[in-house]
Design a protein around this motif. Structure first.
Motif, PDB file in Angstrom:
ATOM      1  N   LYS A  25      43.313  43.811  48.497  1.00 22.61           N
ATOM      2  CA  LYS A  25      43.612  44.805  47.450  1.00 22.61           C
ATOM      3  C   LYS A  25      43.142  44.295  46.073  1.00 22.61           C
ATOM      4  CE  LYS A  25      47.678  47.068  45.727  1.00 22.61           C
ATOM      5  NZ  LYS A  25      48.788  46.421  45.197  1.00 22.61           N
ATOM      6  N   LEU A  26      43.379  43.004  45.823  1.00 25.00           N
ATOM      7  CA  LEU A  26      42.940  42.410  44.546  1.00 25.00           C
ATOM      8  C   LEU A  26      41.426  42.504  44.395  1.00 25.00           C
ATOM      9  CD1 LEU A  26      44.808  38.999  43.978  1.00 25.00           C
ATOM     10  CD2 LEU A  26      45.000  41.078  42.625  1.00 25.00           C
ATOM     11  N   LYS A  27      40.723  42.272  45.510  1.00 18.43           N
ATOM     12  CA  LYS A  27      39.254  42.321  45.488  1.00 18.43           C
ATOM     13  C   LYS A  27      38.792  43.726  45.181  1.00 18.43           C
ATOM     14  CE  LYS A  27      38.046  38.584  48.540  1.00 18.43           C
ATOM     15  NZ  LYS A  27      37.637  38.143  49.853  1.00 18.43           N
ATOM     16  N   GLU A  28      39.388  44.675  45.895  1.00 21.06           N
ATOM     17  CA  GLU A  28      38.949  46.058  45.779  1.00 21.06           C
ATOM     18  C   GLU A  28      39.291  46.644  44.412  1.00 21.06           C
ATOM     19  OE1 GLU A  28      39.899  48.396  49.298  1.00 21.06           O
ATOM     20  OE2 GLU A  28      40.000  50.135  47.940  1.00 21.06           O
ATOM     21  N   GLU A  29      40.525  46.405  43.985  1.00 24.52           N
ATOM     22  CA  GLU A  29      40.976  47.085  42.761  1.00 24.52           C
ATOM     23  C   GLU A  29      40.689  46.302  41.489  1.00 24.52           C
ATOM     24  OE1 GLU A  29      45.104  48.057  43.319  1.00 24.52           O
ATOM     25  OE2 GLU A  29      44.669  49.284  45.086  1.00 24.52           O
ATOM     26  N   ASN A  30      40.581  44.970  41.584  1.00 24.24           N
ATOM     27  CA  ASN A  30      40.452  44.167  40.369  1.00 24.24           C
ATOM     28  C   ASN A  30      39.242  43.240  40.379  1.00 24.24           C
ATOM     29  OD1 ASN A  30      43.591  44.371  41.175  1.00 24.24           O
ATOM     30  ND2 ASN A  30      43.336  44.678  38.991  1.00 24.24           N
ATOM     31  N   ASP A  31      38.432  43.315  41.446  1.00 26.47           N
ATOM     32  CA  ASP A  31      37.270  42.452  41.580  1.00 26.47           C
ATOM     33  C   ASP A  31      37.648  40.971  41.384  1.00 26.47           C
ATOM     34  OD1 ASP A  31      34.658  41.885  42.086  1.00 26.47           O
ATOM     35  OD2 ASP A  31      33.996  42.137  39.990  1.00 26.47           O
ATOM     36  N   LEU A  32      38.768  40.597  41.988  1.00 26.48           N
ATOM     37  CA  LEU A  32      39.335  39.269  41.773  1.00 26.48           C
ATOM     38  C   LEU A  32      39.577  38.587  43.128  1.00 26.48           C
ATOM     39  CD1 LEU A  32      40.551  37.441  39.540  1.00 26.48           C
ATOM     40  CD2 LEU A  32      42.711  38.661  39.833  1.00 26.48           C
ATOM     41  N   THR A  33      39.109  37.348  43.261  1.00 22.30           N
ATOM     42  CA  THR A  33      39.346  36.581  44.493  1.00 22.30           C
ATOM     43  C   THR A  33      40.129  35.314  44.154  1.00 22.30           C
ATOM     44  OG1 THR A  33      37.276  37.371  45.438  1.00 22.30           O
ATOM     45  CG2 THR A  33      38.238  35.422  46.448  1.00 22.30           C
ATOM     46  N   GLY A 291      47.772  38.621  34.869  1.00 19.55           N
ATOM     47  CA  GLY A 291      48.767  39.557  34.336  1.00 19.55           C
ATOM     48  C   GLY A 291      49.018  40.737  35.271  1.00 19.55           C
ATOM     49  N   LEU A 292      48.807  40.521  36.560  1.00 19.90           N
ATOM     50  CA  LEU A 292      49.011  41.598  37.544  1.00 19.90           C
ATOM     51  C   LEU A 292      50.357  41.406  38.239  1.00 19.90           C
ATOM     52  CD1 LEU A 292      45.424  41.496  39.087  1.00 19.90           C
ATOM     53  CD2 LEU A 292      46.391  43.350  37.697  1.00 19.90           C
ATOM     54  N   PRO A 293      50.923  42.474  38.823  1.00 17.68           N
ATOM     55  CA  PRO A 293      52.198  42.325  39.522  1.00 17.68           C
ATOM     56  C   PRO A 293      52.079  41.359  40.700  1.00 17.68           C
ATOM     57  CG  PRO A 293      51.474  44.638  39.464  1.00 17.68           C
ATOM     58  CD  PRO A 293      50.387  43.839  38.854  1.00 17.68           C
ATOM     59  N   GLU A 294      53.131  40.568  40.902  1.00 18.99           N
ATOM     60  CA  GLU A 294      53.132  39.615  42.021  1.00 18.99           C
ATOM     61  C   GLU A 294      53.524  40.327  43.306  1.00 18.99           C
ATOM     62  OE1 GLU A 294      55.848  36.441  41.053  1.00 18.99           O
ATOM     63  OE2 GLU A 294      55.014  36.352  39.036  1.00 18.99           O
TER      64      GLU A 294
END
Ligand code: NAD
Length: 300
Positions: A25-33, A291-294
């Motif tokens: 979900k982080l990858k898809e929505e925030n481009d974050l790995t 700063g994203l929800p845990e």
């Protein structure tokens, strides 16, 4: 009475699944790995096995895994320099220095040089202080795994009598703080405790973290108590053949399982939860840094 077996292997698989879903979900929505760096100094065979296993599971949940191997005689300056680089690397959210370190390196200095926000082992003095004062911190993986299993089995732990046997910085003390945080009445027993059997007999929850094979027999356990066995001890197993070894915990499983309400086996109890919680901590660290929800249920 036969105790219910708390299956740490199955629980850890569920935690890893939850982590993998959140990572996707982080990858898809925030481009974050999320990225985890593991640092190994020297060639201790047990540490090499742990590091390989950590790297493999990190990749399996979709995270970035980086391994840094330094020579056994690497200088403190060399190691601190590497930690400095990892502290400022934006693609790395968790840093783990595999312990024990060779004798010439100051373990406290090394651990305290890790950015506390990336200290996924929860050993940095800031995280220890935050946990001790009931504030949001990075929580050591093994006690976090024990807490997750206890919460899953009991729901609310409030008011229960918990005895933690062992007062190490990596298991016993953080475990006691976590149980206090969940409103248990906590006793920490150790090598100088008087009349340990009687202390243990008063416990609704027993967490054994000593490192002595099968030292807690069933007649120390209160009927219906929950037993979490952290110990990992390798002992001879002549029944399996000459020279063969087996793993046992700090609790005598056979006699304890006859009186306890629930118990973790060794192997297959706390052990698998430790790496699963390392992955959970890396994900938590990544979410906090952005700063994203845990993810829920993966922290203390
Ligand atoms: P440690 O040696 O640092 O601490 C052991 C503690 O046991 C000490 O506080 C000591 O006071 C206490 N102790 C020793 N003898 C005692 C006795 N006779 N009665 C009561 N208390 C006594 O060990 P540790 O690092 O906390 O590890 C404990 C055990 O847990 C070891 O077997 C270790 O391998 C295992 N462990 C397992 C995991 C895992 O992932 N499952 C992780 C960490 C440690």
């Amino acid at each position: 009475m036969t105790a219910e077996i708390i299956d740490g292997k199955a629980f850890a698989a569920r935690v890893r699944e939850q982590v993998a879903t959140h990572v996707a979900k982080l990858k898809e929505e925030n481009d974050l790995t999320p990225g985890l760096a593991v640092v190994l100094v020297g060639e201790d065979p047990a540490s090499q096995v742990y590091v390989r296993s950590k790297g493999k599971q990190t990749v399996e949940v979709g995270m970035k895994s980086v391994e840094h191997k330094l020579d056994v005689d690497a200088s403190e300056a060399e190691l601190l320099d590497l930690i400095d680089q990892l502290n400022t690397d934006p693609t790395i959210h968790g840093i783990l220095v595999q312990l024990p370190l060779p004798k010439h390196l100051d373990e406290d200095l090394v651990i305290n040089s890790i950015d506390p926000a990336k200290d996924v082992d929860g050993f940095h003095i800031s995280n220890v202080g935050l946990l001790g004062t009931g504030q949001k911190s990075m929580v050591p993986c093994t006690p976090l795994g024990c807490l997750m299993m206890l919460r899953d089995y009991h729901g609310d732990l409030s008011g229960m009598n918990a005895v933690v046997i062992g007062r190490s910085n990596i298991v016993g003390k953080p475990m006691a703080n976590l149980l206090l945080g969940d409103s248990c009445t906590v006793t920490v027993a150790h090598s100088r405790t008087k009349d340990l059997p009687d202390v243990v007999r008063g416990a609704d929850i027993v967490v054994a973290a000593v490192g002595r094979p099968e030292m807690v027999p069933g007649d120390w356990i209160k009927k219906g108590a929950t037993v979490i066995d952290v110990g990992i001890n390798r002992i001879p197993a002549p029944e399996k053949g000459e020279g063969k070894m087996k793993l046992v915990g700090d609790v005598d499983f056979t006699s304890a399982a006859k009186v306890a309400g629930a118990i973790t086996p060794v192997p297959g109890g706390v052990g698998p939860m430790t790496i699963a919680c390392l992955l959970a901590n890396t994900l938590t660290a990544c979410c906090r840094s952005a700063g994203l929800p845990e993810p829920s249920g993966l922290t203390a």
